[in-house]
Scaffold this motif. Sequence first.
Motif, PDB file in Angstrom:
ATOM      1  N   PRO A 164     -11.437   1.343   2.198  1.00 17.18           N
ATOM      2  CA  PRO A 164     -10.957   0.029   1.534  1.00 17.18           C
ATOM      3  C   PRO A 164     -11.181  -1.157   2.529  1.00 17.18           C
ATOM      4  O   PRO A 164     -11.053  -2.365   2.364  1.00 17.18           O
ATOM      5  N   GLN A 165     -11.595  -0.839   3.963  1.00 18.12           N
ATOM      6  CA  GLN A 165     -11.762  -1.816   5.097  1.00 18.12           C
ATOM      7  C   GLN A 165     -12.869  -3.069   4.372  1.00 18.12           C
ATOM      8  O   GLN A 165     -12.853  -3.923   4.809  1.00 18.12           O
ATOM      9  N   LYS A 166     -13.761  -2.139   3.772  1.00 22.66           N
ATOM     10  CA  LYS A 166     -14.972  -2.826   3.287  1.00 22.66           C
ATOM     11  C   LYS A 166     -14.802  -3.699   2.056  1.00 22.66           C
ATOM     12  O   LYS A 166     -15.765  -4.222   1.665  1.00 22.66           O
ATOM     13  N   VAL A 167     -13.704  -3.730   1.302  1.00 21.42           N
ATOM     14  CA  VAL A 167     -13.523  -4.063   0.181  1.00 21.42           C
ATOM     15  C   VAL A 167     -12.874  -5.477   0.442  1.00 21.42           C
ATOM     16  O   VAL A 167     -11.959  -5.715   1.264  1.00 21.42           O
ATOM     17  N   PRO A 168     -13.500  -6.687  -0.009  1.00 26.34           N
ATOM     18  CA  PRO A 168     -13.035  -8.089   0.128  1.00 26.34           C
ATOM     19  C   PRO A 168     -11.498  -8.264  -0.252  1.00 26.34           C
ATOM     20  O   PRO A 168     -11.046  -7.745  -1.067  1.00 26.34           O
ATOM     21  N   PRO A 169     -10.812  -9.123   0.735  1.00 23.68           N
ATOM     22  CA  PRO A 169      -9.445  -9.403   0.361  1.00 23.68           C
ATOM     23  C   PRO A 169      -9.420  -9.889  -1.068  1.00 23.68           C
ATOM     24  O   PRO A 169      -8.036  -9.749  -1.689  1.00 23.68           O
ATOM     25  N   THR A 170     -10.131 -10.713  -1.690  1.00 20.98           N
ATOM     26  CA  THR A 170     -10.005 -11.352  -2.886  1.00 20.98           C
ATOM     27  C   THR A 170     -10.018 -10.165  -4.217  1.00 20.98           C
ATOM     28  O   THR A 170      -9.654 -10.299  -5.155  1.00 20.98           O
ATOM     29  N   VAL A 171     -10.747  -9.145  -3.763  1.00 25.62           N
ATOM     30  CA  VAL A 171     -10.590  -8.140  -4.871  1.00 25.62           C
ATOM     31  C   VAL A 171      -9.210  -7.146  -4.555  1.00 25.62           C
ATOM     32  O   VAL A 171      -8.544  -6.892  -5.340  1.00 25.62           O
ATOM     33  N   LEU A 172      -8.909  -7.008  -3.440  1.00 24.28           N
ATOM     34  CA  LEU A 172      -7.562  -6.380  -2.959  1.00 24.28           C
ATOM     35  C   LEU A 172      -6.320  -7.035  -3.682  1.00 24.28           C
ATOM     36  O   LEU A 172      -5.537  -6.273  -4.152  1.00 24.28           O
ATOM     37  N   SER A 173      -6.573  -8.352  -3.835  1.00 22.60           N
ATOM     38  CA  SER A 173      -5.298  -9.058  -4.154  1.00 22.60           C
ATOM     39  C   SER A 173      -4.929  -9.025  -5.690  1.00 22.60           C
ATOM     40  O   SER A 173      -4.064  -9.437  -6.036  1.00 22.60           O
ATOM     41  N   ARG A 174      -6.212  -8.550  -6.347  1.00 20.75           N
ATOM     42  CA  ARG A 174      -5.998  -8.618  -7.739  1.00 20.75           C
ATOM     43  C   ARG A 174      -5.797  -7.071  -8.096  1.00 20.75           C
ATOM     44  O   ARG A 174      -5.806  -6.835  -9.397  1.00 20.75           O
ATOM     45  N   CYS A 175      -5.637  -5.963  -7.235  1.00 24.04           N
ATOM     46  CA  CYS A 175      -5.348  -4.583  -7.719  1.00 24.04           C
ATOM     47  C   CYS A 175      -3.958  -4.179  -7.125  1.00 24.04           C
ATOM     48  O   CYS A 175      -3.282  -4.618  -6.168  1.00 24.04           O
ATOM     49  N   LEU A 176      -3.742  -3.445  -8.052  1.00 31.65           N
ATOM     50  CA  LEU A 176      -2.326  -2.361  -7.273  1.00 31.65           C
ATOM     51  C   LEU A 176      -3.200  -1.210  -6.394  1.00 31.65           C
ATOM     52  O   LEU A 176      -4.046  -0.530  -6.934  1.00 31.65           O
ATOM     53  N   GLN A 177      -2.691  -1.212  -5.217  1.00 30.02           N
ATOM     54  CA  GLN A 177      -3.341  -0.113  -4.470  1.00 30.02           C
ATOM     55  C   GLN A 177      -2.670   1.002  -4.143  1.00 30.02           C
ATOM     56  O   GLN A 177      -1.400   0.765  -4.015  1.00 30.02           O
ATOM     57  N   PHE A 178      -3.328   2.083  -4.356  1.00 35.81           N
ATOM     58  CA  PHE A 178      -2.570   3.528  -3.982  1.00 35.81           C
ATOM     59  C   PHE A 178      -3.443   4.254  -3.188  1.00 35.81           C
ATOM     60  O   PHE A 178      -4.608   4.601  -3.142  1.00 35.81           O
ATOM     61  N   ASN A 179      -3.083   4.754  -2.095  1.00 44.09           N
ATOM     62  CA  ASN A 179      -3.643   5.609  -1.129  1.00 44.09           C
ATOM     63  C   ASN A 179      -3.373   7.041  -1.197  1.00 44.09           C
ATOM     64  O   ASN A 179      -2.223   7.291  -1.172  1.00 44.09           O
ATOM     65  N   LEU A 180      -4.353   7.923  -1.533  1.00 47.61           N
ATOM     66  CA  LEU A 180      -4.274   9.190  -1.709  1.00 47.61           C
ATOM     67  C   LEU A 180      -4.417   9.827  -0.534  1.00 47.61           C
ATOM     68  O   LEU A 180      -5.499   9.778   0.055  1.00 47.61           O
ATOM     69  N   ARG A 181      -3.636  10.587  -0.176  1.00 47.81           N
ATOM     70  CA  ARG A 181      -3.530  11.095   1.257  1.00 47.81           C
ATOM     71  C   ARG A 181      -4.382  12.632   1.379  1.00 47.81           C
ATOM     72  O   ARG A 181      -4.353  13.251   0.301  1.00 47.81           O
ATOM     73  N   PRO A 182      -4.889  12.857   2.512  1.00 45.13           N
ATOM     74  CA  PRO A 182      -5.255  13.996   2.702  1.00 45.13           C
ATOM     75  C   PRO A 182      -4.154  15.031   2.734  1.00 45.13           C
ATOM     76  O   PRO A 182      -3.023  14.865   3.028  1.00 45.13           O
ATOM     77  N   MET A 183      -4.815  16.303   2.262  1.00 49.38           N
ATOM     78  CA  MET A 183      -3.685  17.557   1.622  1.00 49.38           C
ATOM     79  C   MET A 183      -3.420  18.215   2.973  1.00 49.38           C
ATOM     80  O   MET A 183      -4.210  18.609   3.657  1.00 49.38           O
ATOM     81  N   ALA A 184      -2.005  18.828   3.129  1.00 51.48           N
ATOM     82  CA  ALA A 184      -1.502  19.593   4.001  1.00 51.48           C
ATOM     83  C   ALA A 184      -2.356  20.827   4.024  1.00 51.48           C
ATOM     84  O   ALA A 184      -2.367  21.436   2.999  1.00 51.48           O
ATOM     85  N   PRO A 185      -2.562  21.371   5.188  1.00 50.09           N
ATOM     86  CA  PRO A 185      -3.306  22.816   4.979  1.00 50.09           C
ATOM     87  C   PRO A 185      -2.446  23.896   4.012  1.00 50.09           C
ATOM     88  O   PRO A 185      -2.889  24.576   3.258  1.00 50.09           O
ATOM     89  N   GLN A 186      -1.074  23.842   4.494  1.00 51.34           N
ATOM     90  CA  GLN A 186      -0.177  24.682   3.569  1.00 51.34           C
ATOM     91  C   GLN A 186      -0.397  24.535   1.887  1.00 51.34           C
ATOM     92  O   GLN A 186      -0.373  25.260   1.390  1.00 51.34           O
ATOM     93  N   THR A 187      -0.416  22.929   1.760  1.00 51.58           N
ATOM     94  CA  THR A 187      -0.569  22.839   0.088  1.00 51.58           C
ATOM     95  C   THR A 187      -1.955  23.194  -0.280  1.00 51.58           C
ATOM     96  O   THR A 187      -1.957  23.693  -1.431  1.00 51.58           O
TER      97      THR A 187
END
Length: 583
Positions: A164-187
């Motif tokens: 996401p660091q390479k996505v322009p701020p003008t695009v980020l500001s127009r979107c709802l952002q959700f960060n999908l986390r890496p899954m725990a080994p137990q999961t």
Amino acid sequence: MSYQVLARKYRPRSFEQLVGQEHVVQALANALTQGRLHHAYLFTGTRGVGKTTVSRILAKSLNCTGRDGQGGVTAHPCGVCDACRDIDAGRFVDYIELDAASNRGVEEISLLLDQAVYKPVVGRFKVYMIDEVHMLSNTAFNAMLKTLEEPPEYLKFVLATTDPQKVPPTVLSRCLQFNLRPMAPQTVQSHLAQVLSDEGIAAEPGALRLLARAARGSMRDALSLTDQAIAFGAGALAESGVRQMLGAVDRGHAVRIIEALAAGDGAALVGAADALRGLGLSASGTLEELADLLQRMAVIQAVPGALDASDPDASTVSRLAGLLPADETQLVYSMALHGRAELGLAPDEYSGLVMVLLRMLAFRPQRSGDAAAVPRAAPQAASTVSAVTASPPRQSAPVARPQAAAPARPAPIDDTPPPWEEAPVEVDVPSAPSRPSRIDPPAPAPTPVRSELGDRWAQVVEQMVQQGSIAALVRELAMQAQCTAIAKDGATTVCRLRVERETLRAASQCDKLQAALAQLLGHAVRLEVEAGVAEDSPAMRAAAERERRQREAEQIIHNDPLVQALMAQYKTARIVPGSIKPH
């Protein structure tokens, strides 16, 4: 019917089946239930965590018509209506997935946006899913800004990216952002157990733990590795087989290393590294396994009740936690982490591993009654000026003395120090660290066993270096190689080289060196590279020559009359090894 890989067969079809992303599921489900739908969503996260899966489930939620064909927007798509089945099959005309890695230009984006003016053909909403959106060019981003900000009411954008660091701020500001986390080994382990149970495949818990760790938080990677492990184990997952497939280091090696550290046994540490080399196991994997074990030991030392009784390694970890103090566990853990980063700088990874283990032993804190601990050297300060240094006369602070008759002046040939160099009155102060009387010079470079073939090879390498036809790793390969044979095979010259470092024996480096030799000699050349310790290489000759010139320069300084006079005048003067540099 052809076999379907586990990653596709068990791709979640609804939010309820999605594993490890509860924060995203809750936000999207609430928005769908309340009808608060945004026009653009941005899903970020590493590979295989569910970005595309969430996009497809969202598209089904927006277009589901229910089992009776009368349903609306829902957080629980039915999975049986035409829209749901077509989206799962990848043939829904109003759901378009675009891979920005291969369609990154403004032409592709403009063609996609041109279709946005048309209403959905069969669905309720059009959904444009752009994967790896950070790969789009700047002009492509600019072309989509206006539509992304004010799209038609029937159009939804779903963007996905691993960076996401390479996505322009003008695009980020127009979107709802959700960060999908890496899954725990137990999961991951729990999900793999469920999948294999559904498949009717037996699996040992240790094998699942190894697969879950190797997945690095990616469920797709975990399922792909499971497919590979099933094939490797002929339909069953045994811990030994999975460990062999992954090239993972057995925990027993890490246990023996910690036991040797606790006992202060350097020979056992070196023997452990030699055993790993003999088995062909990864040095980086060894330090990773060691760090994981130390982390669990540190948790038990801080929170004794945190141990999972069902863990088969629980008793071993508890025993090891009692062998090292908590502060030493933290120190060794830090060295293991930093040591992994240093392995690439070592001549080979096993020598790097040996040095990391010996460093752990050398920096063990000294404890009273600990005969095995290695004492740490006190810090020593030394100040040198050029090659020759001397200690100035020591001056003491004024000290009150009782009145006494002045001493008689010593004779000119008396060894008694003059009054201005009189020793001060001794006071009880902590003793300072002793200054070393000398510094041992570095060990000499190995002497090459010169031969006629070595002379010829050194000349050829020197010519290629001067011409600039070899550089970087290819130049290093030529410098570190020993020529053991040169023969003719028709019109082709066959040159056999012996190289110790595995990284230099890579096919790409050998091919480039072979091409440079053919260009220099003007005819075809074939290289045959074998593993082994070189006894006569251009690099060894260059090192021996540098050492010879260094000895000559040092001898010139030692024989210099001014230097000899200074050393005779100042008894503590010394020539610092390494400070003399030949021109």
